[in-house]
Design an enzyme around this catalytic site. Structure first.
Site, PDB file in Angstrom:
ATOM      1  N   LYS A  11       0.826  -1.215   0.000  1.00 33.26           N
ATOM      2  CA  LYS A  11       0.000   0.000   0.000  1.00 33.26           C
ATOM      3  C   LYS A  11       0.865   1.273   0.000  1.00 33.26           C
ATOM      4  O   LYS A  11       2.081   1.209   0.255  1.00 33.26           O
ATOM      5  CB  LYS A  11      -0.936  -0.038   1.208  1.00 33.26           C
ATOM      6  CG  LYS A  11      -1.986  -1.154   1.121  1.00 33.26           C
ATOM      7  CD  LYS A  11      -2.985  -1.055   2.268  1.00 33.26           C
ATOM      8  CE  LYS A  11      -4.053  -2.127   2.158  1.00 33.26           C
ATOM      9  NZ  LYS A  11      -5.082  -1.983   3.237  1.00 33.26           N
ATOM     10  N   PHE A  59     -15.546   4.330   6.520  1.00 33.86           N
ATOM     11  CA  PHE A  59     -14.175   4.694   6.124  1.00 33.86           C
ATOM     12  C   PHE A  59     -13.941   4.602   4.613  1.00 33.86           C
ATOM     13  O   PHE A  59     -12.830   4.828   4.140  1.00 33.86           O
ATOM     14  CB  PHE A  59     -13.156   3.825   6.866  1.00 33.86           C
ATOM     15  CG  PHE A  59     -13.336   2.328   6.668  1.00 33.86           C
ATOM     16  CD1 PHE A  59     -12.867   1.699   5.519  1.00 33.86           C
ATOM     17  CD2 PHE A  59     -13.958   1.557   7.638  1.00 33.86           C
ATOM     18  CE1 PHE A  59     -13.021   0.328   5.338  1.00 33.86           C
ATOM     19  CE2 PHE A  59     -14.117   0.183   7.465  1.00 33.86           C
ATOM     20  CZ  PHE A  59     -13.653  -0.425   6.307  1.00 33.86           C
ATOM     21  N   ARG A  87      -2.860 -14.353   5.066  1.00 36.14           N
ATOM     22  CA  ARG A  87      -3.535 -13.564   6.109  1.00 36.14           C
ATOM     23  C   ARG A  87      -2.800 -13.723   7.453  1.00 36.14           C
ATOM     24  O   ARG A  87      -2.683 -12.767   8.220  1.00 36.14           O
ATOM     25  CB  ARG A  87      -4.994 -13.994   6.254  1.00 36.14           C
ATOM     26  CG  ARG A  87      -5.874 -13.761   5.033  1.00 36.14           C
ATOM     27  CD  ARG A  87      -6.190 -12.328   4.734  1.00 36.14           C
ATOM     28  NE  ARG A  87      -6.741 -11.579   5.826  1.00 36.14           N
ATOM     29  CZ  ARG A  87      -7.431 -10.436   5.664  1.00 36.14           C
ATOM     30  NH1 ARG A  87      -7.656  -9.936   4.438  1.00 36.14           N
ATOM     31  NH2 ARG A  87      -7.875  -9.765   6.695  1.00 36.14           N
ATOM     32  N   THR A  93      -6.012  -6.523  10.711  1.00 31.60           N
ATOM     33  CA  THR A  93      -6.227  -5.249   9.994  1.00 31.60           C
ATOM     34  C   THR A  93      -5.657  -4.075  10.776  1.00 31.60           C
ATOM     35  O   THR A  93      -4.979  -3.210  10.215  1.00 31.60           O
ATOM     36  CB  THR A  93      -7.736  -5.039   9.767  1.00 31.60           C
ATOM     37  OG1 THR A  93      -8.279  -6.192   9.122  1.00 31.60           O
ATOM     38  CG2 THR A  93      -7.996  -3.794   8.933  1.00 31.60           C
ATOM     39  N   ARG A 104       2.102  -6.451   9.150  1.00 26.33           N
ATOM     40  CA  ARG A 104       1.426  -5.230   9.614  1.00 26.33           C
ATOM     41  C   ARG A 104       1.974  -4.774  10.963  1.00 26.33           C
ATOM     42  O   ARG A 104       2.088  -3.567  11.209  1.00 26.33           O
ATOM     43  CB  ARG A 104      -0.080  -5.453   9.660  1.00 26.33           C
ATOM     44  CG  ARG A 104      -0.692  -5.383   8.246  1.00 26.33           C
ATOM     45  CD  ARG A 104      -2.130  -5.830   8.227  1.00 26.33           C
ATOM     46  NE  ARG A 104      -2.813  -5.481   6.986  1.00 26.33           N
ATOM     47  CZ  ARG A 104      -4.019  -5.949   6.649  1.00 26.33           C
ATOM     48  NH1 ARG A 104      -4.651  -6.776   7.468  1.00 26.33           N
ATOM     49  NH2 ARG A 104      -4.582  -5.589   5.514  1.00 26.33           N
ATOM     50  N   HIS A 117      -2.291  -5.257   1.488  1.00 25.15           N
ATOM     51  CA  HIS A 117      -3.594  -5.898   1.293  1.00 25.15           C
ATOM     52  C   HIS A 117      -3.378  -7.411   1.239  1.00 25.15           C
ATOM     53  O   HIS A 117      -2.324  -7.878   0.812  1.00 25.15           O
ATOM     54  CB  HIS A 117      -4.196  -5.434  -0.037  1.00 25.15           C
ATOM     55  CG  HIS A 117      -5.406  -6.225  -0.448  1.00 25.15           C
ATOM     56  ND1 HIS A 117      -6.650  -5.982   0.072  1.00 25.15           N
ATOM     57  CD2 HIS A 117      -5.548  -7.267  -1.306  1.00 25.15           C
ATOM     58  CE1 HIS A 117      -7.519  -6.847  -0.448  1.00 25.15           C
ATOM     59  NE2 HIS A 117      -6.871  -7.641  -1.292  1.00 25.15           N
TER      60      HIS A 117
HETATM   61  P1  IDP Z   1      -8.312  -6.356   5.574  1.00 23.06           P
HETATM   62  O1  IDP Z   1      -7.440  -5.509   4.682  1.00 23.06           O
HETATM   63  O2  IDP Z   1      -7.577  -6.817   6.807  1.00 23.06           O
HETATM   64  O3  IDP Z   1      -8.988  -7.494   4.845  1.00 23.06           O
HETATM   65  P2  IDP Z   1     -10.889  -4.996   5.527  1.00 23.06           P
HETATM   66  O4  IDP Z   1     -11.907  -5.051   6.629  1.00 23.06           O
HETATM   67  O5  IDP Z   1     -11.172  -5.786   4.278  1.00 23.06           O
HETATM   68  O6  IDP Z   1      -9.474  -5.399   6.154  1.00 23.06           O
HETATM   69  O7  IDP Z   1     -10.706  -3.473   5.162  1.00 23.06           O
HETATM   70  C1  IDP Z   1     -10.045  -3.077   3.976  1.00 23.06           C
HETATM   71  C2  IDP Z   1      -9.095  -1.960   4.299  1.00 23.06           C
HETATM   72  O8  IDP Z   1      -9.850  -0.817   4.737  1.00 23.06           O
HETATM   73  C3  IDP Z   1      -8.132  -2.213   5.463  1.00 23.06           C
HETATM   74  O9  IDP Z   1      -6.995  -2.975   5.081  1.00 23.06           O
HETATM   75  C4  IDP Z   1      -7.767  -0.803   5.880  1.00 23.06           C
HETATM   76  O10 IDP Z   1      -6.829  -0.203   4.971  1.00 23.06           O
HETATM   77  C5  IDP Z   1      -9.113  -0.109   5.731  1.00 23.06           C
HETATM   78  N1  IDP Z   1      -9.890  -0.135   6.975  1.00 23.06           N
HETATM   79  C6  IDP Z   1     -10.517  -1.204   7.535  1.00 23.06           C
HETATM   80  N2  IDP Z   1     -11.145  -0.876   8.686  1.00 23.06           N
HETATM   81  C7  IDP Z   1     -10.904   0.454   8.851  1.00 23.06           C
HETATM   82  C8  IDP Z   1     -11.302   1.410   9.865  1.00 23.06           C
HETATM   83  O11 IDP Z   1     -11.983   1.090  10.839  1.00 23.06           O
HETATM   84  N3  IDP Z   1     -10.842   2.686   9.679  1.00 23.06           N
HETATM   85  C9  IDP Z   1     -10.087   3.085   8.617  1.00 23.06           C
HETATM   86  N4  IDP Z   1      -9.711   2.212   7.643  1.00 23.06           N
HETATM   87  C10 IDP Z   1     -10.106   0.933   7.763  1.00 23.06           C
HETATM   88 MG    MG Z   2     -10.378  -7.417   3.318  1.00 27.25          MG
END
Ligand code: IDP
Ligand code: MG
Length: 140
Positions: A11, A59, A87, A93, A104, A117
């Protein structure tokens, strides 16, 4: 599409910090093989399409702005049990909740700017890989 593949992006925060090589090294050390890779920059529209599943989340607008704010590196990876193992390698996350030694935990700046990602299913791994790479741009 093979079920032993996943898709990742380095990212904008990790790219900008110069952590692309270190992250790719951790990925290779964990046994993943790089089957396609390129640096590119998403437009806000393309970021919105990639993260369309999150469009109702609070978000979403910020995420599209952040993901189009600078270059990213898109990568298709191969390994047995790729989606689940990747993962595990990247961690939660929110880096505050990520296990020690995960990508991370080491590199993420925040819950949004969280370095990498990782696809959440075989189906999405295939869709996401195809979003960035044509058949001629990836190992078939
Ligand atoms: P992941 O990347 O661990 O699968 P997802 O829930 O799919 O998490 O969310 C996609 C992306 O959105 C996250 O990697 C992060 O960059 C962003 N994100 C997720 N939750 C939040 C939040 O609560 N606040 C701000 N950004 C978020
Ligand atoms: Mg995701």
């Amino acid at each position: 599409m093979a079920t032993n593949r996943t898709f990742t992006m380095i990212k904008p925060d990790a790219f900008e910090a110069g952590n692309t090589g270190a992250i790719l090294k951790m990925i290779e050390n964990a046994g993943f093989k790089i089957m396609a890779m390129k640096a590119t920059q998403l437009t806000p529209q393309l970021a919105g399409k990639f993260y369309e599943v999150h469009k109702e989340r609070p978000f979403y607008a910020d995420l599209c702005g952040y993901m189009s704010s600078g270059p990213i590196v898109a990568v298709i990876l191969e390994k047995d049990n790729a989606v689940e193992d990747f993962r595990t390698l990247i961690g939660a996350t929110n880096p505050a909740n990520a296990a020690d030694g995960t990508i991370r935990k080491i590199f993420a700046k925040s819950i949004e700017a969280n370095a990498v990602h990782g696809s959440d299913s075989d189906e999405n791994a295939a869709l996401e890989g195809n979003f960035f790479f044509s058949q001629a741009e990836r190992v078939s």
